[in-house]
Design a protein around this motif. Structure first.
Motif, PDB file in Angstrom:
ATOM      1  N   THR A   1       0.843  -1.196   0.000  1.00 57.30           N
ATOM      2  CA  THR A   1       0.000   0.000   0.000  1.00 57.30           C
ATOM      3  C   THR A   1       0.871   1.237   0.000  1.00 57.30           C
ATOM      4  O   THR A   1       1.959   1.247   0.577  1.00 57.30           O
ATOM      5  CB  THR A   1      -0.920   0.040   1.237  1.00 57.30           C
ATOM      6  N   SER A   2       0.403   2.246  -0.648  1.00 60.54           N
ATOM      7  CA  SER A   2       1.140   3.499  -0.657  1.00 60.54           C
ATOM      8  C   SER A   2       0.147   4.644  -0.590  1.00 60.54           C
ATOM      9  O   SER A   2      -1.067   4.434  -0.634  1.00 60.54           O
ATOM     10  CB  SER A   2       2.003   3.601  -1.915  1.00 60.54           C
ATOM     11  N   ALA A   3       0.666   5.841  -0.482  1.00 54.51           N
ATOM     12  CA  ALA A   3      -0.176   7.033  -0.415  1.00 54.51           C
ATOM     13  C   ALA A   3       0.610   8.188  -1.012  1.00 54.51           C
ATOM     14  O   ALA A   3       1.813   8.063  -1.288  1.00 54.51           O
ATOM     15  CB  ALA A   3      -0.555   7.320   1.038  1.00 54.51           C
ATOM     16  N   SER A   4      -0.045   9.304  -1.173  1.00 56.56           N
ATOM     17  CA  SER A   4       0.642  10.475  -1.722  1.00 56.56           C
ATOM     18  C   SER A   4       1.711  10.950  -0.743  1.00 56.56           C
ATOM     19  O   SER A   4       1.668  10.646   0.454  1.00 56.56           O
ATOM     20  CB  SER A   4      -0.365  11.596  -1.969  1.00 56.56           C
ATOM     21  N   ALA A   5       2.660  11.699  -1.251  1.00 55.67           N
ATOM     22  CA  ALA A   5       3.752  12.203  -0.408  1.00 55.67           C
ATOM     23  C   ALA A   5       3.212  13.074   0.725  1.00 55.67           C
ATOM     24  O   ALA A   5       3.734  13.055   1.844  1.00 55.67           O
ATOM     25  CB  ALA A   5       4.757  12.978  -1.251  1.00 55.67           C
ATOM     26  N   THR A   6       2.158  13.822   0.447  1.00 52.71           N
ATOM     27  CA  THR A   6       1.567  14.674   1.484  1.00 52.71           C
ATOM     28  C   THR A   6       0.975  13.836   2.608  1.00 52.71           C
ATOM     29  O   THR A   6       1.172  14.125   3.791  1.00 52.71           O
ATOM     30  CB  THR A   6       0.478  15.578   0.868  1.00 52.71           C
ATOM     31  N   TRP A   7       0.268  12.764   2.249  1.00 56.38           N
ATOM     32  CA  TRP A   7      -0.306  11.856   3.249  1.00 56.38           C
ATOM     33  C   TRP A   7       0.797  11.224   4.083  1.00 56.38           C
ATOM     34  O   TRP A   7       0.706  11.152   5.304  1.00 56.38           O
ATOM     35  CB  TRP A   7      -1.103  10.749   2.551  1.00 56.38           C
ATOM     36  N   VAL A   8       1.825  10.727   3.406  1.00 57.67           N
ATOM     37  CA  VAL A   8       2.922  10.062   4.119  1.00 57.67           C
ATOM     38  C   VAL A   8       3.566  11.021   5.107  1.00 57.67           C
ATOM     39  O   VAL A   8       3.790  10.682   6.272  1.00 57.67           O
ATOM     40  CB  VAL A   8       3.958   9.491   3.123  1.00 57.67           C
ATOM     41  N   THR A   9       3.838  12.233   4.668  1.00 50.26           N
ATOM     42  CA  THR A   9       4.457  13.223   5.556  1.00 50.26           C
ATOM     43  C   THR A   9       3.557  13.513   6.750  1.00 50.26           C
ATOM     44  O   THR A   9       4.015  13.580   7.891  1.00 50.26           O
ATOM     45  CB  THR A   9       4.755  14.522   4.782  1.00 50.26           C
ATOM     46  N   TRP A  10       2.270  13.663   6.501  1.00 52.38           N
ATOM     47  CA  TRP A  10       1.328  13.936   7.592  1.00 52.38           C
ATOM     48  C   TRP A  10       1.285  12.776   8.570  1.00 52.38           C
ATOM     49  O   TRP A  10       1.285  12.972   9.786  1.00 52.38           O
ATOM     50  CB  TRP A  10      -0.058  14.233   7.005  1.00 52.38           C
ATOM     51  N   LEU A  11       1.248  11.547   8.049  1.00 53.35           N
ATOM     52  CA  LEU A  11       1.219  10.371   8.922  1.00 53.35           C
ATOM     53  C   LEU A  11       2.517  10.222   9.707  1.00 53.35           C
ATOM     54  O   LEU A  11       2.496   9.817  10.880  1.00 53.35           O
ATOM     55  CB  LEU A  11       0.943   9.108   8.109  1.00 53.35           C
ATOM     56  N   LEU A  12       3.659  10.547   9.096  1.00 57.55           N
ATOM     57  CA  LEU A  12       4.937  10.488   9.809  1.00 57.55           C
ATOM     58  C   LEU A  12       4.949  11.450  10.992  1.00 57.55           C
ATOM     59  O   LEU A  12       5.667  11.241  11.968  1.00 57.55           O
ATOM     60  CB  LEU A  12       6.104  10.800   8.864  1.00 57.55           C
ATOM     61  N   PHE A  13       4.152  12.502  10.909  1.00 56.58           N
ATOM     62  CA  PHE A  13       4.036  13.457  12.006  1.00 56.58           C
ATOM     63  C   PHE A  13       2.991  13.010  13.035  1.00 56.58           C
ATOM     64  O   PHE A  13       3.239  13.032  14.240  1.00 56.58           O
ATOM     65  CB  PHE A  13       3.664  14.835  11.440  1.00 56.58           C
ATOM     66  N   MET A  14       1.805  12.600  12.555  1.00 59.98           N
ATOM     67  CA  MET A  14       0.686  12.338  13.459  1.00 59.98           C
ATOM     68  C   MET A  14       0.738  10.998  14.189  1.00 59.98           C
ATOM     69  O   MET A  14       0.355  10.922  15.357  1.00 59.98           O
ATOM     70  CB  MET A  14      -0.635  12.398  12.684  1.00 59.98           C
ATOM     71  N   VAL A  15       1.169   9.945  13.519  1.00 60.42           N
ATOM     72  CA  VAL A  15       1.134   8.617  14.143  1.00 60.42           C
ATOM     73  C   VAL A  15       2.004   8.565  15.409  1.00 60.42           C
ATOM     74  O   VAL A  15       1.551   8.032  16.429  1.00 60.42           O
ATOM     75  CB  VAL A  15       1.478   7.506  13.126  1.00 60.42           C
ATOM     76  N   PRO A  16       3.220   9.126  15.409  1.00 61.36           N
ATOM     77  CA  PRO A  16       3.991   9.103  16.672  1.00 61.36           C
ATOM     78  C   PRO A  16       3.274   9.837  17.813  1.00 61.36           C
ATOM     79  O   PRO A  16       3.333   9.408  18.969  1.00 61.36           O
ATOM     80  CB  PRO A  16       5.303   9.804  16.315  1.00 61.36           C
ATOM     81  N   LEU A  17       2.585  10.930  17.490  1.00 65.64           N
ATOM     82  CA  LEU A  17       1.840  11.640  18.535  1.00 65.64           C
ATOM     83  C   LEU A  17       0.706  10.777  19.076  1.00 65.64           C
ATOM     84  O   LEU A  17       0.457  10.750  20.284  1.00 65.64           O
ATOM     85  CB  LEU A  17       1.283  12.954  17.984  1.00 65.64           C
ATOM     86  N   CYS A  18       0.031  10.056  18.187  1.00 63.61           N
ATOM     87  CA  CYS A  18      -1.049   9.166  18.628  1.00 63.61           C
ATOM     88  C   CYS A  18      -0.502   7.991  19.441  1.00 63.61           C
ATOM     89  O   CYS A  18      -1.125   7.572  20.416  1.00 63.61           O
ATOM     90  CB  CYS A  18      -1.838   8.664  17.415  1.00 63.61           C
ATOM     91  N   ILE A  19       0.676   7.489  19.064  1.00 60.91           N
ATOM     92  CA  ILE A  19       1.309   6.407  19.835  1.00 60.91           C
ATOM     93  C   ILE A  19       1.591   6.900  21.251  1.00 60.91           C
ATOM     94  O   ILE A  19       1.305   6.214  22.237  1.00 60.91           O
ATOM     95  CB  ILE A  19       2.594   5.909  19.148  1.00 60.91           C
ATOM     96  N   ALA A  20       2.137   8.102  21.362  1.00 65.51           N
ATOM     97  CA  ALA A  20       2.444   8.664  22.682  1.00 65.51           C
ATOM     98  C   ALA A  20       1.167   8.863  23.491  1.00 65.51           C
ATOM     99  O   ALA A  20       1.150   8.630  24.709  1.00 65.51           O
ATOM    100  CB  ALA A  20       3.192   9.982  22.530  1.00 65.51           C
ATOM    101  N   GLU A  21       0.100   9.269  22.838  1.00 63.78           N
ATOM    102  CA  GLU A  21      -1.181   9.472  23.513  1.00 63.78           C
ATOM    103  C   GLU A  21      -1.739   8.156  24.067  1.00 63.78           C
ATOM    104  O   GLU A  21      -2.336   8.127  25.137  1.00 63.78           O
ATOM    105  CB  GLU A  21      -2.160  10.072  22.509  1.00 63.78           C
TER     106      GLU A  21
END
Length: 151
Positions: free
Chosen positions: A43-63
């Motif tokens: 699976t892949s996604a647009s570069a914008t999605w990937v960049t956003w997920l690289l930012f948001m997923v770690p924050l959600c993991i910490a939460e």
């Protein structure tokens, strides 16, 4: 007259202290490990999605770290319901775009807790070291300044 008493190690080679090998950590820290997925991932996604997920997923993991298992299950169910109801808003825009995208990041954070983590939408996320983790190889260099675009 003074008498000098030689030390016990006199005439011997100095002993060098070799530090013990560091134990393998049982976690990747409070934010987990979230990296760009290998190019051959299904699976892949647009570069914008990937960049956003690289930012948001770690924050959600910490939460999620401070939550109990029942609370994580409830958060997972809420995210799944929101994605099922408004997943099209996440991709195409709409009234629930922000909450749907956040639900996707939360869902990936929950899946990162599984053995081996999760690889989806162009990222790999995990909270513990595991075999064949894409985050342990230097094969995914970060983009240069010239490659970064409107993110």
């Amino acid at each position: 007259m003074t008498t000098a008493i030689p030390s016990a190690g006199a005439g011997k080679e100095p002993v060098q202290h070799v530090p013990a090998p560091e134990p393998t950590p049982d976690t990747h820290g409070p934010f987990g490990r979230v990296v760009t997925a290998p190019e051959d991932s299904p699976t892949s996604a647009s570069a914008t999605w990937v960049t956003w997920l690289l930012f948001m997923v770690p924050l959600c993991i910490a939460e999620l770290r401070g939550l109990s298992e029942p609370e994580i299950e409830r958060a997972s169910a809420r995210a799944a319901d929101l994605i099922a109801s408004h997943g099209d808003d996440a991709q195409y825009g709409g009234h629930h775009q922000r909450s749907a995208r956040t639900a996707i990041a939360q869902g990936l954070a929950v899946l990162a807790r599984a053995d081996g983590g999760v690889t989806a939408l162009g990222i790999h996320a995990c909270v513990r070291p595991h075999a064949d983790c894409p985050g342990t190889s230097p094969a995914h260099p970060s983009p240069s300044k010239h490659e970064e675009r409107d993110v």
